[in-house]
Design a protein around this motif. Sequence first.
Motif, PDB file in Angstrom:
ATOM      1  N   SER A 104      34.211 -89.449 -46.733  1.00 21.85           N
ATOM      2  CA  SER A 104      34.501 -89.422 -48.152  1.00 21.85           C
ATOM      3  C   SER A 104      34.974 -90.834 -48.464  1.00 21.85           C
ATOM      4  CB  SER A 104      35.867 -88.508 -48.289  1.00 21.85           C
ATOM      5  OG  SER A 104      35.968 -88.440 -49.740  1.00 21.85           O
ATOM      6  N   PRO A 105      34.232 -91.272 -49.598  1.00 22.35           N
ATOM      7  CA  PRO A 105      34.575 -92.725 -49.981  1.00 22.35           C
ATOM      8  C   PRO A 105      35.882 -93.164 -50.547  1.00 22.35           C
ATOM      9  CG  PRO A 105      32.936 -91.363 -51.502  1.00 22.35           C
ATOM     10  CD  PRO A 105      33.436 -90.596 -50.420  1.00 22.35           C
ATOM     11  N   ASP A 106      36.813 -92.080 -50.763  1.00 24.08           N
ATOM     12  CA  ASP A 106      38.018 -92.434 -51.137  1.00 24.08           C
ATOM     13  C   ASP A 106      39.079 -92.440 -50.013  1.00 24.08           C
ATOM     14  OD1 ASP A 106      37.763 -89.815 -51.035  1.00 24.08           O
ATOM     15  OD2 ASP A 106      39.161 -89.443 -52.622  1.00 24.08           O
ATOM     16  N   THR A 107      38.559 -92.136 -49.041  1.00 26.01           N
ATOM     17  CA  THR A 107      39.526 -92.334 -47.744  1.00 26.01           C
ATOM     18  C   THR A 107      38.981 -93.054 -46.622  1.00 26.01           C
ATOM     19  OG1 THR A 107      38.787 -90.102 -46.788  1.00 26.01           O
ATOM     20  CG2 THR A 107      40.524 -90.001 -48.212  1.00 26.01           C
ATOM     21  N   CYS A 108      39.765 -93.514 -45.943  1.00 25.24           N
ATOM     22  CA  CYS A 108      39.245 -94.260 -44.634  1.00 25.24           C
ATOM     23  C   CYS A 108      40.209 -94.040 -43.437  1.00 25.24           C
ATOM     24  CB  CYS A 108      39.222 -95.930 -45.042  1.00 25.24           C
ATOM     25  SG  CYS A 108      38.950 -96.947 -43.536  1.00 25.24           S
ATOM     26  N   VAL A 109      39.725 -93.579 -42.270  1.00 19.94           N
ATOM     27  CA  VAL A 109      40.460 -93.245 -41.091  1.00 19.94           C
ATOM     28  C   VAL A 109      40.922 -94.731 -40.439  1.00 19.94           C
ATOM     29  CG1 VAL A 109      40.849 -91.939 -39.108  1.00 19.94           C
ATOM     30  CG2 VAL A 109      39.179 -91.028 -41.037  1.00 19.94           C
ATOM     31  N   ILE A 110      42.157 -94.927 -40.579  1.00 18.85           N
ATOM     32  CA  ILE A 110      42.624 -96.048 -39.723  1.00 18.85           C
ATOM     33  C   ILE A 110      43.078 -96.003 -38.559  1.00 18.85           C
ATOM     34  CG2 ILE A 110      42.793 -97.538 -42.206  1.00 18.85           C
ATOM     35  CD1 ILE A 110      45.673 -96.917 -42.082  1.00 18.85           C
TER      36      ILE A 110
END
Length: 157
Positions: A120-126
């Motif tokens: 999903s472009p609005d979340t980034c798993v960090i």
Amino acid sequence: MLTGNGRSGVRALVEIVVWWAVVTVVTVVLISSVSPVELLVAVLSALGAAFAARRMRLAAGGHFYGGQGAPGALLALPGSVLRGLAVLVTATAARPADATVRHLRLRPGAGWADTLLAASPDTCVIDVPADDEVVVHALRPRAGVVEEVVTHSGGRR
């Protein structure tokens, strides 16, 4: 390479067959015109890659979990990607302060969820501190559809 007996042996065989099929398909798709020799090389090299992929997963301690919730999450993904792109454009242009970092507790059997969240472009798993937990950087203050589907409490821990 195939260790174990009974049920674990069948699981190992199924895993290798799935890896083999995926690698074979990807290889064949990437070849512009497939000759019989290229197909044979793709099939044989994919078999070796399948064994290597399984051994690497075992060495890394990775586990496959059930697909509970996967169909709903996959159905939610296309709409979430479109909404996420809109949020991404809006956030970078107008509201960068709405971004947040969230710890998400995944539902049981949703070990694959971090892949969908990353898509999903609005979340980034960090970070993935545990098998059932991920840390995401999100561009919106509230949980998105995919977050709601893969977590216990609608995207919040």
